[in-house]
Design a protein around this motif. Structure first.
Motif, PDB file in Angstrom:
ATOM      1  N   GLY A  73       0.994  -1.347   0.237  1.00 31.42           N
ATOM      2  CA  GLY A  73      -0.006   0.134  -0.318  1.00 31.42           C
ATOM      3  C   GLY A  73       0.870   1.259  -0.091  1.00 31.42           C
ATOM      4  N   PRO A  74       0.566   2.674   0.590  1.00 28.02           N
ATOM      5  CA  PRO A  74       0.825   3.724   0.486  1.00 28.02           C
ATOM      6  C   PRO A  74       2.372   3.633   1.226  1.00 28.02           C
ATOM      7  CG  PRO A  74      -1.131   3.698   1.238  1.00 28.02           C
ATOM      8  CD  PRO A  74      -1.036   2.485   0.821  1.00 28.02           C
ATOM      9  N   PRO A  84       1.172   1.779  10.043  1.00 26.86           N
ATOM     10  CA  PRO A  84       1.102   3.183  10.735  1.00 26.86           C
ATOM     11  C   PRO A  84       1.143   2.478  12.324  1.00 26.86           C
ATOM     12  CG  PRO A  84      -0.164   3.096   8.780  1.00 26.86           C
ATOM     13  CD  PRO A  84       0.335   1.545   8.810  1.00 26.86           C
ATOM     14  N   ALA A  85       0.797   1.424  13.027  1.00 33.77           N
ATOM     15  CA  ALA A  85       0.185   1.144  14.077  1.00 33.77           C
ATOM     16  C   ALA A  85       1.519   0.862  14.580  1.00 33.77           C
ATOM     17  CB  ALA A  85      -0.511   0.059  14.133  1.00 33.77           C
ATOM     18  N   GLU A 139       6.705   7.189   9.549  1.00 33.17           N
ATOM     19  CA  GLU A 139       7.339   7.225   8.203  1.00 33.17           C
ATOM     20  C   GLU A 139       5.712   7.654   7.850  1.00 33.17           C
ATOM     21  OE1 GLU A 139       6.808   4.369   4.076  1.00 33.17           O
ATOM     22  OE2 GLU A 139       6.199   3.409   6.391  1.00 33.17           O
ATOM     23  N   MET A 140       4.733   7.942   8.500  1.00 35.41           N
ATOM     24  CA  MET A 140       3.116   8.238   7.838  1.00 35.41           C
ATOM     25  C   MET A 140       3.656  10.142   8.301  1.00 35.41           C
ATOM     26  SD  MET A 140       0.031   8.149   9.821  1.00 35.41           S
ATOM     27  CE  MET A 140      -0.095   8.435  11.331  1.00 35.41           C
ATOM     28  N   VAL A 169       6.452  12.250   8.657  1.00 34.15           N
ATOM     29  CA  VAL A 169       7.734  11.961   7.458  1.00 34.15           C
ATOM     30  C   VAL A 169       6.865  12.208   5.748  1.00 34.15           C
ATOM     31  CG1 VAL A 169       9.795  11.211   6.378  1.00 34.15           C
ATOM     32  CG2 VAL A 169       9.476  11.353   8.745  1.00 34.15           C
ATOM     33  N   ARG A 170       5.942  11.398   5.636  1.00 31.83           N
ATOM     34  CA  ARG A 170       5.181  11.519   4.514  1.00 31.83           C
ATOM     35  C   ARG A 170       4.280  12.420   4.458  1.00 31.83           C
ATOM     36  NH1 ARG A 170       4.609   7.274   0.174  1.00 31.83           N
ATOM     37  NH2 ARG A 170       6.469   5.259   1.239  1.00 31.83           N
ATOM     38  N   GLY A 171       3.931  12.532   5.773  1.00 34.75           N
ATOM     39  CA  GLY A 171       3.040  13.711   5.316  1.00 34.75           C
ATOM     40  C   GLY A 171       3.625  15.562   5.277  1.00 34.75           C
ATOM     41  N   ARG A 172       4.591  15.404   6.186  1.00 33.77           N
ATOM     42  CA  ARG A 172       5.493  16.645   6.050  1.00 33.77           C
ATOM     43  C   ARG A 172       6.077  16.934   4.621  1.00 33.77           C
ATOM     44  NH1 ARG A 172       8.442  18.153  11.560  1.00 33.77           N
ATOM     45  NH2 ARG A 172       6.769  17.962  12.989  1.00 33.77           N
ATOM     46  N   VAL A 173       6.181  15.424   3.942  1.00 30.76           N
ATOM     47  CA  VAL A 173       7.006  15.622   2.761  1.00 30.76           C
ATOM     48  C   VAL A 173       5.814  16.031   1.628  1.00 30.76           C
ATOM     49  CG1 VAL A 173       8.061  14.055   0.287  1.00 30.76           C
ATOM     50  CG2 VAL A 173       8.596  14.031   2.888  1.00 30.76           C
TER      51      VAL A 173
END
Length: 82
Positions: A4-5, A10-11, A18-19, A21-25
């Motif tokens: 998936g993405p 994410p739990a 990772e979630m 960092v990906r959100g900030r990027v």
């Protein structure tokens, strides 16, 4: 590992990191593509707020200086000696 993405679940701690960092990027990439849409209004608001606070501080300082000067000039320095 999860498909998936995200590479990690994410739990879990690595997945949560990772979630984040990906959100900030993603937000940084969107800002580069679209440009800072509301940034100018925010700067103007801060300038107005800062100017008001400086004005209030100057008025309070002037008021205190005048009160202190009036009090200092009202003190009788004549000691009556000699």
């Amino acid at each position: 590992m999860k498909s998936g993405p995200f590479r990690f679940d994410p739990a879990t701690l690595p997945g949560y990191g990772e979630m984040i960092v990906r959100g900030r990027v993603d937000r940084a990439r969107a800002r580069v593509i679209r440009g800072p849409v509301d940034r100018g209004a925010s700067v103007v608001e801060w300038v107005v707020i800062s100017a008001l606070l400086v004005g209030i501080a100057a008025a309070v300082g002037l008021l205190l200086a005048n009160k202190l000067k009036a009090k200092a000039t009202s003190i009788n320095l004549d000691t009556g000696a000699i």
